[in-house]
Design an enzyme around this catalytic site. Sequence first.
Site, PDB file in Angstrom:
ATOM      1  N   TYR A  28       0.864  -1.191   0.000  1.00  0.00           N
ATOM      2  CA  TYR A  28       0.000   0.000   0.000  1.00  0.00           C
ATOM      3  C   TYR A  28       0.891   1.229   0.000  1.00  0.00           C
ATOM      4  CZ  TYR A  28      -3.014   3.682   1.903  1.00  0.00           C
ATOM      5  OH  TYR A  28      -3.699   4.853   2.100  1.00  0.00           O
ATOM      6  N   GLU A  75      -3.672   7.462  -3.920  1.00  0.00           N
ATOM      7  CA  GLU A  75      -3.529   6.209  -3.176  1.00  0.00           C
ATOM      8  C   GLU A  75      -3.411   5.033  -4.134  1.00  0.00           C
ATOM      9  OE1 GLU A  75      -6.010   5.001   0.560  1.00  0.00           O
ATOM     10  OE2 GLU A  75      -6.861   3.940  -1.153  1.00  0.00           O
TER      11      GLU A  75
END
Length: 380
Positions: free
Chosen positions: A101, A190
């Site tokens: 991530y 993101e």
Amino acid sequence: MDLYEYQGKELFKRFGIPVSAGRLATTPEEARTAAEEIGGQVVVKAQVLTGGRGKAGGIKLADSPEEAGQHAEAILGLDINGHVVRKLWIEQASDIAHEYYLSVTFDRGEKKALFMLTKEGGIDIEEVAANRPEALARLHVDPLEGFQPYQARRLIYGAGIDDPSEQKQILAIIEKLYAAFVGADSMLCEINPLIVTPEGEVKALDSKFTVDDNALYKHPDIAEMRDLEAYPPEERAAREKDVTYVKLDGEVGILGNGAGLVMSTLDVIALAGGRPANFCDLGGGGDAQGVTDALEIISADPQVRSILFNIFAGITRCDEVARGILAALDKTNIEHPIVVRFDGTNAEEGRQILLDAGRDNIHVASTMLEAAKRAVELAA
Ligand code: GDP
Ligand code: MN
């Protein structure tokens, strides 16, 4: 403005962040064709402005164009967290060895950009932050110093990424993500998951990209990405006419000039025992056209039972607003009761214009509280 995954990936690509090849499709037939053109295994991905598509059944692997078409059939029209799927992104499927991530967003408290990186990607980042905070590397970037490569190295070591090839690739991605974040006036970039393939290649498998609305004038190409069909019809009309409009849940439609006045009008409606259906802010304007546009948008909301005009005029002139209200009523067939409270520049003239017009759905009130009470009564 939130971008769809495929739009975010388009920006990633422009900034040099590796993504997979893909095509947009809006029908099962287009999905089949796209899968054929891409070749091999593909992934059919619902394009909606919300997360958790995987869990909701909005992401499916297909081994053949036929299967891609079948998945498209199943996913189109699906409701994912209140968002109906109208578009699909057909992407060349990736083999996944690891899911990481990576994101950059604003830390408003620190007044700095904040990077987050963890090897525990793919799932809810909130879960990682809550249960295993030590697995989440966080790093601030001072906007005046700008981004420095040592910061990316610190982030990578902090997250425990120890493979030299991964380190090198992720370092480059972090640098490019920061360039995208700044270059597109983004509020959030993101990548979840940022994958490592079995061959050791790192790339962005998903994108969440939010651009600052107030900076869109600098990015006409990004502004064009706005999908008006994703908005309810009144909100779409408001955007097209450049009217500030917010949908709420009650019965009284509200029009005011200036954010402060509008906010206190919402409070006064609540005080009078009612609930606002929506509000428009005329801002410093208030010319006849602006009033007509706003009135049309407010009254198009089926929940509206009465309308409250609350104008405290400085630059705005109440006589102008009054003429706008009458012009709007002439042009449209708005039959809602309209309560008008004028104060400030030419308030007396404005009230007189409305009284002289002798329309029985216009009610003139002299104070804000009186106007609110009247509007709530009329909505009952
Ligand atoms: P989200 O659920 O809305 O966050 O959608 P993502 O794009 O992040 O996809 C969710 C999950 O689907 C990923 O974490 C992957 O596990 C899986 N997935 C998506 N694309 C592929 C792919 O190309 N190959 C494989 N094997 N899995 C994929
Ligand atoms: Mn994701």
